[in-house]
Design an enzyme around this catalytic site. Structure first.
Site, mmCIF file in Angstrom:
data_model
loop_
_atom_site.group_PDB
_atom_site.id
_atom_site.type_symbol
_atom_site.label_atom_id
_atom_site.label_comp_id
_atom_site.label_asym_id
_atom_site.label_seq_id
_atom_site.Cartn_x
_atom_site.Cartn_y
_atom_site.Cartn_z
ATOM 1 N N TYR A 20 0.813 -1.214 0.000
ATOM 2 C CA TYR A 20 0.000 0.000 0.000
ATOM 3 C C TYR A 20 0.847 1.264 0.000
ATOM 4 O O TYR A 20 0.616 2.182 0.778
ATOM 5 C CB TYR A 20 -0.951 0.006 1.217
ATOM 6 C CG TYR A 20 -1.951 -1.109 1.166
ATOM 7 C CD1 TYR A 20 -3.069 -1.012 0.353
ATOM 8 C CD2 TYR A 20 -1.760 -2.273 1.898
ATOM 9 C CE1 TYR A 20 -3.984 -2.039 0.286
ATOM 10 C CE2 TYR A 20 -2.667 -3.314 1.834
ATOM 11 C CZ TYR A 20 -3.779 -3.184 1.016
ATOM 12 O OH TYR A 20 -4.676 -4.194 0.950
ATOM 13 N N TYR A 148 -12.136 -7.154 6.983
ATOM 14 C CA TYR A 148 -10.952 -7.278 6.123
ATOM 15 C C TYR A 148 -10.652 -8.766 5.939
ATOM 16 O O TYR A 148 -10.525 -9.503 6.924
ATOM 17 C CB TYR A 148 -9.723 -6.563 6.697
ATOM 18 C CG TYR A 148 -8.523 -6.780 5.801
ATOM 19 C CD1 TYR A 148 -8.402 -6.084 4.607
ATOM 20 C CD2 TYR A 148 -7.556 -7.733 6.119
ATOM 21 C CE1 TYR A 148 -7.337 -6.319 3.745
ATOM 22 C CE2 TYR A 148 -6.489 -7.982 5.262
ATOM 23 C CZ TYR A 148 -6.388 -7.272 4.083
ATOM 24 O OH TYR A 148 -5.347 -7.521 3.224
ATOM 25 N N ASP A 249 -13.062 -16.224 9.624
ATOM 26 C CA ASP A 249 -11.704 -15.868 9.192
ATOM 27 C C ASP A 249 -10.869 -15.597 10.443
ATOM 28 O O ASP A 249 -10.900 -14.508 10.996
ATOM 29 C CB ASP A 249 -11.764 -14.639 8.273
ATOM 30 C CG ASP A 249 -10.383 -14.188 7.824
ATOM 31 O OD1 ASP A 249 -9.379 -14.712 8.347
ATOM 32 O OD2 ASP A 249 -10.312 -13.295 6.952
ATOM 33 N N LYS A 278 -1.345 -16.157 8.927
ATOM 34 C CA LYS A 278 -0.482 -15.269 9.701
ATOM 35 C C LYS A 278 0.463 -15.991 10.670
ATOM 36 O O LYS A 278 1.522 -16.398 10.266
ATOM 37 C CB LYS A 278 -1.340 -14.207 10.395
ATOM 38 C CG LYS A 278 -1.858 -13.182 9.379
ATOM 39 C CD LYS A 278 -2.139 -11.831 9.986
ATOM 40 C CE LYS A 278 -2.190 -10.754 8.943
ATOM 41 N NZ LYS A 278 -3.516 -10.506 8.377
HETATM 42 C C1 LIG Z 1 -4.035 -10.612 6.994
HETATM 43 C C2 LIG Z 1 -5.401 -11.117 6.849
HETATM 44 C C3 LIG Z 1 -5.814 -11.743 5.664
HETATM 45 C C4 LIG Z 1 -4.924 -11.887 4.450
HETATM 46 O O1 LIG Z 1 -3.796 -12.650 4.688
HETATM 47 P P1 LIG Z 1 -2.516 -12.535 3.704
HETATM 48 O O2 LIG Z 1 -1.586 -13.590 4.183
HETATM 49 O O3 LIG Z 1 -1.990 -11.133 3.878
HETATM 50 O O4 LIG Z 1 -2.998 -12.761 2.323
HETATM 51 C C5 LIG Z 1 -7.115 -12.219 5.607
HETATM 52 N N1 LIG Z 1 -7.958 -12.094 6.650
HETATM 53 C C6 LIG Z 1 -7.591 -11.504 7.809
HETATM 54 C C7 LIG Z 1 -8.555 -11.423 8.941
HETATM 55 C C8 LIG Z 1 -6.299 -10.980 7.942
HETATM 56 O O5 LIG Z 1 -5.956 -10.367 9.078
#
Ligand SMILES: *Cc1c(COP(=O)(O)O)cnc(C)c1O
Length: 432
Positions: A20, A148, A249, A278
């Protein structure tokens, strides 16, 4: 070719995209020479205490001997083999562990290479699930504002429509249905009207809905909000009532961050599909996983395609799986709940008093996550420079100064982070 410090940064600035960031007028980057424990050591000789865990990833600190050992031991066996037709112990062990520790019912697992891809996989699973039952009219996603879920296309389509990237890619994004963001916070009393509009959207759109997707308890990049666990119980109920799959997620929240092993545990619910990423490898390599129920896997596999249509080249990478196994073991063999609680209590004591500060709109803490929401947006370049001068690595965005340090952080190191935040909120040049 080993460039000196200044030449390296000049090359970087000229040729390399950062997340970004403009290529015409980029924000400055700092050159890292090494990192150890909670310290990031810059090429200039400065040592910074890490408040970010490199975006929720570095759970046990940098350069951890146990994780280094797991990685080199696996490299001496083999670093990668294709997952088509071949399999290996690191992936099998990791699958077994994840199936055991995640909420009940999630016992089929798909490994991929990043969080965004894990979300794509989850969405494709949901779409294929309905298609396999000749119900391809159920192809839309319902989500909440302020979410997100990553930067790829299907993931973007469920990110917040305002702060996400919807304007730029509007012509190509799938059209999702958006409910209001959860408002009642984790420490407020629950009120039934919180999910009224959500329930209406389920009722109105369920014929077309494949899945509902949400970040459990913590809306991260979309505002660092901690919402009420009852919300997810209501979601579970609505998903069951209207035959909509529930995707959690947990890419940011998974593996202990919020004080529970998975944030879904705050609500005592099991989703139908769960995404992890992550900190899965403790911040060593990019690895992600999408878990689903046996029923979903079977339905997809018995459908027209007779298989799930996805297969990354680096699927189940053995190095990544080996280090993930070591990282999860490190977490589970310690009293991690007490560790997170200690960090939480210190964050509460040192950050919450900032609520009274005239430049601060709110301060909040959950598990090892501390957030200070300011009244004005931060000047990223200026505030970053000040944080580096103060010996800490904290990267705010918008009006959010937040930290989620590695679990190994010591009280005096954590105080250095919170003191740096207390210092910068007084400095007008750090804000726009
Ligand atoms: C960071 C994140 C993603 C994306 O993961 P990347 O490894 O950066 O593609 C998706 N969902 C959530 C909740 C995140 O914090």
């Amino acid at each position: 070719m080993n460039k000196n410090h200044t030449d390296s940064l000049a090359f970087d600035r000229e040729h390399i995209w950062h997340p970004y960031t403009s290529m015409s007028d980029p924000l400055p980057s700092y050159l890292v020479e090494s990192a150890h424990g909670v310290n990031i050591n810059l090429a200039t000789g400065e040592t910074l205490i890490d408040g970010m865990s490199s975006w929720w990833s570095v759970l046990h600190g940098y350069n951890h001997p146990v994780l280094n050992q797991a990685l080199t031991a696996q490299a001496q066996q083999f670093s990668h083999v294709m997952f088509g037709g071949l399999t290996h112990q690191p992936a099998i062990a990791l699958a077994e562990t994840l199936i055991n520790i995640t909420p009940k019912g999630l016992d089929r697992i798909f490994f991929s290479d990043s969080g965004s891809v894990a979300v794509e996989v989850a969405i494709k699973m949901a779409l294929q699930y309905w298609q396999s039952q000749q119900r391809s009219e159920k192809h839309k996603l319902l989500t909440v504002r302020n979410g997100y879920h990553g930067d790829t296309f299907a993931a973007m389509s469920v990110c917040d429509p305002v702060t996400g990237m919807h304007q730029i890619f509007d012509n190509v994004l799938m059209k999702s249905v958006f409910a209001p963001a959860p408002r009642i916070t984790i420490d407020q009393p629950w009120q039934a009207h919180e999910t009224e509009q959500l329930a209406q959207l389920f009722e109105q759109h369920h014929h077309q809905l494949a899945a509902f997707i949400i970040e459990p308890i913590v809306q991260g990049t979309g505002g660092m909000h901690f919402y009420h666990p009852e919300y997810l119980k209501q979601v579970r109920h609505l998903c069951d009532k209207y035959q909509v799959l529930f995707i959690a997620d947990e890419i940011a929240t998974g593996l202990g961050r919020t004080g529970k092993l998975f944030a879904c545990e705050w609500s005592e619910i099991s989703p139908d599909i769960m995404c992890l990423g992550k900190t899965l490898t403790g911040g060593y390599l990019s690895l992600a996983a999408t878990l689903c129920t046996e029923h979903i896997a079977k339905t997809i596999s018995d459908g027209e395609a007779s298989c799930f249509m996805h297969g990354p080249t680096y699927m189940g990478n053995p190095l990544a799986c080996a280090v993930a196994n070591a990282s999860i073991n490190l977490l589970l063999e310690q009293d991690w709940q007490t560790r997170v609680k200690e960090i939480e209590l210190q964050l509460v004591a040192e950050l919450l008093p900032l609520k009274a500060h005239p430049q601060v709109n709110d301060a909040r803490v959950l598990g090892s996550i501390g957030v200070v929401e300011t009244n004005a947006a931060v000047n990223v370049a200026a505030i970053q420079k000040r944080f580096v001068e103060l010996g800490v690595w904290i990267r705010p965005f918008g009006k959010l100064i937040y930290i989620m340090p590695p679990l190994i952080i010591k009280p005096d190191q954590l105080s250095k982070l919170t003191q740096a935040i207390s210092t910068v909120v007084n400095e007008v040049e750090c804000f726009l």
